[in-house]
Design an enzyme around this catalytic site. Structure first.
Site, PDB file in Angstrom:
ATOM      1  N   GLN A 219      55.652 -16.574 163.080  1.00 57.82           N
ATOM      2  CA  GLN A 219      54.942 -16.738 164.351  1.00 57.82           C
ATOM      3  C   GLN A 219      55.043 -15.403 165.088  1.00 57.82           C
ATOM      4  O   GLN A 219      56.043 -15.119 165.736  1.00 57.82           O
ATOM      5  CB  GLN A 219      55.568 -17.869 165.156  1.00 57.82           C
ATOM      6  CG  GLN A 219      55.704 -19.173 164.392  1.00 57.82           C
ATOM      7  CD  GLN A 219      54.378 -19.851 164.125  1.00 57.82           C
ATOM      8  OE1 GLN A 219      53.625 -20.183 165.048  1.00 57.82           O
ATOM      9  NE2 GLN A 219      54.054 -20.055 162.853  1.00 57.82           N
ATOM     10  N   GLY A 260      52.730 -26.665 172.184  1.00 60.80           N
ATOM     11  CA  GLY A 260      52.713 -26.095 170.843  1.00 60.80           C
ATOM     12  C   GLY A 260      52.091 -24.706 170.794  1.00 60.80           C
ATOM     13  O   GLY A 260      51.471 -24.229 171.753  1.00 60.80           O
ATOM     14  N   HIS A 261      52.242 -24.071 169.645  1.00 57.45           N
ATOM     15  CA  HIS A 261      51.774 -22.690 169.496  1.00 57.45           C
ATOM     16  C   HIS A 261      50.258 -22.588 169.606  1.00 57.45           C
ATOM     17  O   HIS A 261      49.512 -23.470 169.227  1.00 57.45           O
ATOM     18  CB  HIS A 261      52.272 -22.076 168.171  1.00 57.45           C
ATOM     19  CG  HIS A 261      51.886 -22.820 166.933  1.00 57.45           C
ATOM     20  ND1 HIS A 261      52.344 -22.466 165.698  1.00 57.45           N
ATOM     21  CD2 HIS A 261      51.092 -23.896 166.741  1.00 57.45           C
ATOM     22  CE1 HIS A 261      51.834 -23.271 164.784  1.00 57.45           C
ATOM     23  NE2 HIS A 261      51.083 -24.154 165.406  1.00 57.45           N
ATOM     24  N   ASN A 262      49.819 -21.487 170.181  1.00 58.07           N
ATOM     25  CA  ASN A 262      48.401 -21.144 170.344  1.00 58.07           C
ATOM     26  C   ASN A 262      47.644 -22.036 171.323  1.00 58.07           C
ATOM     27  O   ASN A 262      46.413 -21.991 171.366  1.00 58.07           O
ATOM     28  CB  ASN A 262      47.667 -21.137 169.000  1.00 58.07           C
ATOM     29  CG  ASN A 262      48.104 -19.984 168.104  1.00 58.07           C
ATOM     30  OD1 ASN A 262      48.994 -20.144 167.281  1.00 58.07           O
ATOM     31  ND2 ASN A 262      47.494 -18.825 168.288  1.00 58.07           N
ATOM     32  N   SER A 280      47.398 -25.341 169.297  1.00 57.76           N
ATOM     33  CA  SER A 280      45.996 -24.915 169.441  1.00 57.76           C
ATOM     34  C   SER A 280      45.159 -25.849 170.300  1.00 57.76           C
ATOM     35  O   SER A 280      43.938 -25.869 170.193  1.00 57.76           O
ATOM     36  CB  SER A 280      45.332 -24.743 168.068  1.00 57.76           C
ATOM     37  OG  SER A 280      46.010 -23.765 167.304  1.00 57.76           O
TER      38      SER A 280
END
Length: 361
Positions: A219, A260-262, A280
């Site tokens: 990441q 969460g990521h993004n 995302s």
């Protein structure tokens, strides 16, 4: 709201523990009905308030809590008809919730004392840049090439890792962690245990020497928080796989929220406690997400939409709509479905009456 008189300055307010109803009404530009000399020494909710306390009502449904209660005074929204009663007073304001927010600021006890300067047990890299009036508490750590804006406060045990940038006036409460390369805007507040920039949850199956295993996906992105963002205790905003996880200006995240990521969260979004936002996801400006909402990855939540607490979002929510349920859908439709489910026992009895020879189960 009107400006305070000299006798009611901010400095004086922190020391003064008792106010008359007349003084409070002037601070709020409110219309006073009842005696102005009643002394108020504290605040309470309407159902529990006693003599000497101020409470508030913003909805006609709760008027009985005033009439049946013992509070000395009440903030009440204009348009709600309430009589003050004997030796009691009401203050009419445009918004009783906002009025009470100002009263809470006025009566609030002082916060924990902020550190001044750099505590002897803190560890600050020689390449870090500290703005004016920065306070760093016991055991805090500031990594290489960190930039702390003017007036930033790091309480005990807070950690800001390499190459992070914090805008002016940020407050990190004990044991907050901001990992490498993250950027915070001005006046962000991170409550105890919050983690900004932990690795996103990314793994892929692959064959290993002992069979199938999970390979960690790097990441390599970061996290960007806008101005005036507040992150609750033990919440986490994960770094992006690529580019940035973004939380826009004015967003408020409650305790135990997972981003969460993004993800890309717009401006002034409110997310209540125990929510899990999958990777995302895109959440539009001014959206409101209730407590314990679960959201699968890659969802789009439209601007000014609302998601009711406990919902499971597996479809995009259109702009301005209110959704709820499990799985989530338009709230009116979900309420109809719930009412229909509640009628099932009654409908089964009717079915048995119509079909007396049906097999028993």
């Amino acid at each position: 709201m009107s400006e305070a008189t000299p006798a009611e300055s901010a400095a004086d307010a922190s020391a003064k523990v008792k106010w008359t109803v007349g003084e409070l009404a002037r601070r709020l530009d409110g219309e006073l009905r009842g005696p102005a000399d009643l002394v108020i020494d504290s605040l309470a909710e309407a159902s529990l308030a006693v003599a000497g306390q101020l409470t508030f009502i913003n909805d006609e449904r709760y008027v009985s809590q005033w009439t049946d209660g013992a509070a000395s005074a009440e903030l009440i929204k204009r348009g709600i008809e309430v009589e003050p009663g004997d030796k009691r007073a009401v203050v009419l304001v445009d918004d009783a919730d906002l009025g009470m927010a100002e009263m809470l600021e006025l009566f609030a006890p002082p916060l924990a004392k902020s550190p001044v300067g750099v505590h002897g047990s803190a560890r600050v890299s020689g390449s870090a840049h500290l703005g004016q009036n920065v306070g760093i508490g016991p055991g805090a750590v500031v990594g290489p090439n960190v930039h702390l804006g003017d007036g930033c406060v790091l309480h005990a045990g807070a950690v800001v890792m390499d190459d992070c940038v914090l805008g002016p006036g940020c407050v990190l409460w004990p044991n907050v962690v901001v990992r490498e390369r993250c950027r915070l805007g001005a006046r962000c507040i991170l409550h105890p245990g919050a983690v900004i920039g932990a690795d996103g949850f990314g793994y892929r199956p692959e064959k290993g020497p002992d069979g199938l295993c999970l390979r960690k996906v790097p990441q390599i992105g970061t996290v960007v928080l806008g101005d005036d963002v507040e992150v609750g205790a033990n919440s986490a905003v994960d770094r992006a796989k690529f580019a940035e996880t973004v939380v826009g200006d004015g967003c408020k995240l409650d305790n135990l929220v997972q981003i969460g990521h993004n993800c890309r969260i717009g401006k002034h979004v409110v997310i209540a406690g125990c929510c899990g936002i999958g990777g995302s996801c895109v959440i539009g400006d001014y959206a409101q997400i209730g407590g314990m909402v679960m959201m699968r990855d890659h969802m789009v939540i439209g601007a000014r939409s609302r998601v009711a607490g406990g919902a499971a979002v597996i479809e995009n929510v259109p702009e301005g709509e209110s959704w709820g349920g499990y799985p989530a859908g338009p709230i009116k439709q979900k309420l109809k479905e719930e009412l229909a489910v509640r009628r099932l026992p009654e409908l089964l009895k009717l079915a048995k009456a119509w079909l007396p020879d049906s097999p028993k189960r």
